[in-house]
Scaffold this motif. Sequence first.
Motif, PDB file in Angstrom:
ATOM      1  N   VAL A 185      49.731 -78.500 -38.442  1.00  0.00           N
ATOM      2  CA  VAL A 185      49.660 -77.593 -37.289  1.00  0.00           C
ATOM      3  C   VAL A 185      49.234 -76.201 -37.748  1.00  0.00           C
ATOM      4  O   VAL A 185      48.440 -75.524 -37.088  1.00  0.00           O
ATOM      5  CB  VAL A 185      51.012 -77.544 -36.561  1.00  0.00           C
ATOM      6  CG1 VAL A 185      50.959 -76.564 -35.388  1.00  0.00           C
ATOM      7  CG2 VAL A 185      51.393 -78.928 -36.065  1.00  0.00           C
ATOM      8  N   GLY A 186      49.754 -75.770 -38.908  1.00  0.00           N
ATOM      9  CA  GLY A 186      49.337 -74.482 -39.455  1.00  0.00           C
ATOM     10  C   GLY A 186      47.858 -74.438 -39.756  1.00  0.00           C
ATOM     11  O   GLY A 186      47.194 -73.410 -39.561  1.00  0.00           O
ATOM     12  N   ALA A 187      47.310 -75.566 -40.232  1.00  0.00           N
ATOM     13  CA  ALA A 187      45.874 -75.626 -40.500  1.00  0.00           C
ATOM     14  C   ALA A 187      45.072 -75.488 -39.209  1.00  0.00           C
ATOM     15  O   ALA A 187      44.006 -74.845 -39.194  1.00  0.00           O
ATOM     16  CB  ALA A 187      45.529 -76.936 -41.197  1.00  0.00           C
ATOM     17  N   LYS A 211      49.414 -69.789 -40.594  1.00  0.00           N
ATOM     18  CA  LYS A 211      49.287 -71.060 -41.312  1.00  0.00           C
ATOM     19  C   LYS A 211      50.633 -71.572 -41.797  1.00  0.00           C
ATOM     20  O   LYS A 211      50.919 -72.763 -41.686  1.00  0.00           O
ATOM     21  CB  LYS A 211      48.323 -70.889 -42.488  1.00  0.00           C
ATOM     22  CG  LYS A 211      47.903 -72.184 -43.141  1.00  0.00           C
ATOM     23  CD  LYS A 211      46.836 -71.926 -44.192  1.00  0.00           C
ATOM     24  CE  LYS A 211      46.365 -73.237 -44.822  1.00  0.00           C
ATOM     25  NZ  LYS A 211      45.298 -72.988 -45.833  1.00  0.00           N
ATOM     26  N   ASP A 212      51.472 -70.669 -42.342  1.00  0.00           N
ATOM     27  CA  ASP A 212      52.764 -71.129 -42.855  1.00  0.00           C
ATOM     28  C   ASP A 212      53.928 -70.840 -41.916  1.00  0.00           C
ATOM     29  O   ASP A 212      55.024 -71.381 -42.084  1.00  0.00           O
ATOM     30  CB  ASP A 212      53.051 -70.539 -44.240  1.00  0.00           C
ATOM     31  CG  ASP A 212      53.099 -69.014 -44.241  1.00  0.00           C
ATOM     32  OD1 ASP A 212      53.439 -68.419 -43.219  1.00  0.00           O
ATOM     33  OD2 ASP A 212      52.785 -68.418 -45.296  1.00  0.00           O
ATOM     34  N   GLY A 213      53.708 -69.961 -40.913  1.00  0.00           N
ATOM     35  CA  GLY A 213      54.762 -69.684 -39.942  1.00  0.00           C
ATOM     36  C   GLY A 213      55.950 -68.932 -40.502  1.00  0.00           C
ATOM     37  O   GLY A 213      57.004 -68.879 -39.856  1.00  0.00           O
ATOM     38  N   SER A 214      55.821 -68.345 -41.685  1.00  0.00           N
ATOM     39  CA  SER A 214      56.960 -67.651 -42.281  1.00  0.00           C
ATOM     40  C   SER A 214      56.588 -66.307 -42.890  1.00  0.00           C
ATOM     41  O   SER A 214      57.473 -65.473 -43.114  1.00  0.00           O
ATOM     42  CB  SER A 214      57.601 -68.532 -43.363  1.00  0.00           C
ATOM     43  OG  SER A 214      56.665 -68.834 -44.391  1.00  0.00           O
ATOM     44  N   SER A 215      55.321 -66.070 -43.173  1.00  0.00           N
ATOM     45  CA  SER A 215      54.910 -64.826 -43.826  1.00  0.00           C
ATOM     46  C   SER A 215      55.035 -63.639 -42.885  1.00  0.00           C
ATOM     47  O   SER A 215      55.036 -63.785 -41.656  1.00  0.00           O
ATOM     48  CB  SER A 215      53.461 -64.946 -44.317  1.00  0.00           C
ATOM     49  OG  SER A 215      53.318 -66.026 -45.219  1.00  0.00           O
ATOM     50  N   HIS A 216      55.145 -62.458 -43.502  1.00  0.00           N
ATOM     51  CA  HIS A 216      55.074 -61.178 -42.787  1.00  0.00           C
ATOM     52  C   HIS A 216      56.105 -61.067 -41.661  1.00  0.00           C
ATOM     53  O   HIS A 216      55.789 -60.685 -40.535  1.00  0.00           O
ATOM     54  CB  HIS A 216      53.664 -60.954 -42.256  1.00  0.00           C
ATOM     55  CG  HIS A 216      52.613 -61.173 -43.292  1.00  0.00           C
ATOM     56  ND1 HIS A 216      52.513 -60.402 -44.419  1.00  0.00           N
ATOM     57  CD2 HIS A 216      51.637 -62.113 -43.407  1.00  0.00           C
ATOM     58  CE1 HIS A 216      51.522 -60.824 -45.172  1.00  0.00           C
ATOM     59  NE2 HIS A 216      50.975 -61.868 -44.590  1.00  0.00           N
ATOM     60  N   GLY A 217      57.352 -61.450 -41.997  1.00  0.00           N
ATOM     61  CA  GLY A 217      58.454 -61.247 -41.069  1.00  0.00           C
ATOM     62  C   GLY A 217      58.764 -62.400 -40.148  1.00  0.00           C
ATOM     63  O   GLY A 217      59.808 -62.391 -39.482  1.00  0.00           O
ATOM     64  N   LEU A 218      57.899 -63.404 -40.066  1.00  0.00           N
ATOM     65  CA  LEU A 218      58.154 -64.523 -39.160  1.00  0.00           C
ATOM     66  C   LEU A 218      59.365 -65.340 -39.594  1.00  0.00           C
ATOM     67  O   LEU A 218      60.024 -65.967 -38.750  1.00  0.00           O
ATOM     68  CB  LEU A 218      56.923 -65.430 -39.080  1.00  0.00           C
ATOM     69  CG  LEU A 218      55.696 -64.852 -38.371  1.00  0.00           C
ATOM     70  CD1 LEU A 218      54.536 -65.833 -38.449  1.00  0.00           C
ATOM     71  CD2 LEU A 218      56.003 -64.526 -36.916  1.00  0.00           C
ATOM     72  N   SER A 219      59.684 -65.344 -40.870  1.00  0.00           N
ATOM     73  CA  SER A 219      60.822 -66.126 -41.353  1.00  0.00           C
ATOM     74  C   SER A 219      62.140 -65.621 -40.784  1.00  0.00           C
ATOM     75  O   SER A 219      63.118 -66.368 -40.707  1.00  0.00           O
ATOM     76  CB  SER A 219      60.874 -66.100 -42.882  1.00  0.00           C
ATOM     77  OG  SER A 219      61.001 -64.766 -43.356  1.00  0.00           O
ATOM     78  N   GLN A 220      62.200 -64.358 -40.367  1.00  0.00           N
ATOM     79  CA  GLN A 220      63.440 -63.819 -39.804  1.00  0.00           C
ATOM     80  C   GLN A 220      63.809 -64.510 -38.500  1.00  0.00           C
ATOM     81  O   GLN A 220      64.987 -64.616 -38.165  1.00  0.00           O
ATOM     82  CB  GLN A 220      63.294 -62.317 -39.581  1.00  0.00           C
ATOM     83  CG  GLN A 220      63.140 -61.523 -40.864  1.00  0.00           C
ATOM     84  CD  GLN A 220      63.016 -60.032 -40.610  1.00  0.00           C
ATOM     85  OE1 GLN A 220      63.184 -59.574 -39.484  1.00  0.00           O
ATOM     86  NE2 GLN A 220      62.715 -59.268 -41.640  1.00  0.00           N
ATOM     87  N   LEU A 221      62.808 -64.963 -37.759  1.00  0.00           N
ATOM     88  CA  LEU A 221      63.106 -65.681 -36.516  1.00  0.00           C
ATOM     89  C   LEU A 221      63.893 -66.950 -36.799  1.00  0.00           C
ATOM     90  O   LEU A 221      64.718 -67.374 -35.989  1.00  0.00           O
ATOM     91  CB  LEU A 221      61.807 -66.020 -35.786  1.00  0.00           C
ATOM     92  CG  LEU A 221      61.041 -64.852 -35.176  1.00  0.00           C
ATOM     93  CD1 LEU A 221      59.705 -65.323 -34.633  1.00  0.00           C
ATOM     94  CD2 LEU A 221      61.849 -64.203 -34.066  1.00  0.00           C
ATOM     95  N   SER A 257      63.146 -76.936 -39.148  1.00  0.00           N
ATOM     96  CA  SER A 257      62.167 -77.235 -40.187  1.00  0.00           C
ATOM     97  C   SER A 257      61.137 -76.117 -40.301  1.00  0.00           C
ATOM     98  O   SER A 257      61.074 -75.211 -39.461  1.00  0.00           O
ATOM     99  CB  SER A 257      61.449 -78.553 -39.868  1.00  0.00           C
ATOM    100  OG  SER A 257      60.647 -78.398 -38.706  1.00  0.00           O
ATOM    101  N   ASP A 258      60.339 -76.180 -41.354  1.00  0.00           N
ATOM    102  CA  ASP A 258      59.208 -75.272 -41.470  1.00  0.00           C
ATOM    103  C   ASP A 258      58.083 -75.739 -40.552  1.00  0.00           C
ATOM    104  O   ASP A 258      58.067 -76.889 -40.090  1.00  0.00           O
ATOM    105  CB  ASP A 258      58.709 -75.231 -42.922  1.00  0.00           C
ATOM    106  CG  ASP A 258      59.721 -74.594 -43.856  1.00  0.00           C
ATOM    107  OD1 ASP A 258      60.490 -73.730 -43.402  1.00  0.00           O
ATOM    108  OD2 ASP A 258      59.746 -74.986 -45.047  1.00  0.00           O
ATOM    109  N   LEU A 259      57.136 -74.822 -40.285  1.00  0.00           N
ATOM    110  CA  LEU A 259      55.982 -75.192 -39.462  1.00  0.00           C
ATOM    111  C   LEU A 259      55.209 -76.306 -40.157  1.00  0.00           C
ATOM    112  O   LEU A 259      54.920 -76.231 -41.353  1.00  0.00           O
ATOM    113  CB  LEU A 259      55.083 -73.979 -39.248  1.00  0.00           C
ATOM    114  CG  LEU A 259      53.824 -74.211 -38.401  1.00  0.00           C
ATOM    115  CD1 LEU A 259      54.196 -74.487 -36.953  1.00  0.00           C
ATOM    116  CD2 LEU A 259      52.905 -72.995 -38.476  1.00  0.00           C
TER     117      LEU A 259
END
Length: 517
Positions: free
Chosen positions: A218-220, A193-203, A212-214
């Motif tokens: 689109v996350g919904a 949903k947020d594209g950043s939790s649980h390690g995704l932000s490292q990408l 930009s953020d997701l």
Amino acid sequence: MPLLVRLLRRPVRRRQRGQAIVLGSLSFLVLALMVTLSFNLSHALRRKMSLQQHGDAMAFSMGVLEARALNYYAVSNRAIAGSYVAMNSLHAYMAAASVTGEMLRAGSMNFGAIATAEGLKCAACQGKCPCCKHAIEAGEIAAKFTKQALMYDRDVRGLEGQFRTAMEGLDLMVDNIHTSQREVHEKTLQAVKDGSSHGLSQLKTETVPEVSDLASGVGAINANEFNCAVDGMECQGSVANTSPEARARVVTEIGNASRSAWPANRKGLPPDHLNKKFLEEFKTIPNNKGTHEFVGHFGSSKTVQNMMGVYLSGQTGGNQGSTVAANETGTHSQLTWEDATPVTAPYLANIWSDDGGGGHTVLMAHQGQHRFEGTNAKALTSCAGSGNCFMKYRANPDAGRDWGQPRVYSYYTMKLNVGDTGKAPWELNSSRSVKVTHGQQGTGSLTLSAADGMSLSKSLVYYHRFKQGGWSEPPNLFAPYWRVKLHPFKPDEAKKVLEEAGNSDAASIAEAPEVSL
């Protein structure tokens, strides 16, 4: 003779007007603009490639999280079904242990019947025939059978505490497994949903920090897609949820089908799954006199709707798995003993566990209660920690919906220019453009580089077992063969994603037939 004299005249020099300098200057200006444009174009293309690669990586990585979650559901669902199999085996052992006292009581009933019959004969002969002695001996044997039955009941009663503890542990384990399933689902849902939790932000931080953020819209969509893969979760755009009862029937049938042969179907004449020393009791108690046999001995344990359904077919409707029950039954026949006629007596042992505390028919061998919450007793949103639930795949018959397999989308934007002429002198100025004024023709503007770029990517989380005919196996959450791949867009879904991202201009272009997605 006059001399011919060549008159040499100095050629008249043409007036110089400077056209070459002007043309050269214009050529150098155009060349400079072309070089600047090529620098800007190369830089923008490199940035656009990085942006698209980031979008692809995010769509794939979020798909990997979903595939891992679905595979975890499959493995943990097997553990839940295995717990029900273990419960069935526990009840099978307790039924087999409990029936021992009942079998001995059947022997007591047989010799009690023999004692009565011999006593009547003794009365008829006025005590002058061997029947009187036989009646007394048969009564003593019946008493021995009763005494031995109570001893076996006592031994079984000593196992009751361990049996109850094991049932509570297995029931709690199912609750804990489903609690972990819910936690995995919630964390995966948050990540896609947020594209950043649980390690995704490292990408983002390690590749393109400026991206930009997701997009929240689109996350919904991603969150809804993932929910739609699990029956019982809130979902829009797919088939409706089945009832908790229907989901309970699924895991009940799977658990029953997974039983080994012994708890599912115990039979044999004599019942050789019982201890040989115990079976010898039927010879030694009558002092090795006479012959006997067991007729129709069989037993089974099963997850059922109630304790009466142990022997019903697995396809019988209405079995929601609210009870774990076991039965052991048969008949003991005393074929010969002295001059007595053959007698038979039935025996039966039932034991079951349910939300009401369960029960048992062999009262002398049991005490207390043994609870079982039932399979999938509540809705998924309320049963974690207080009800035996599991994750069931929500199948969709629509091929256009990819049979219900979840899709993952990413939409990102990023500036393709640097915006600082100190770092990128080829951009010339902050507007990245050059204005040219040409007399009466007016002023023209040449933009040297793009300002913003966007990336649109999609991955498909799909089920495939690597074997002959593996593609024909329907998606499910009992086998861990979920995978992910980047997948092409369809025009309608690209339009939907772009609209949710707030890019209406691109959305209107997405459905154009000449646009390649």
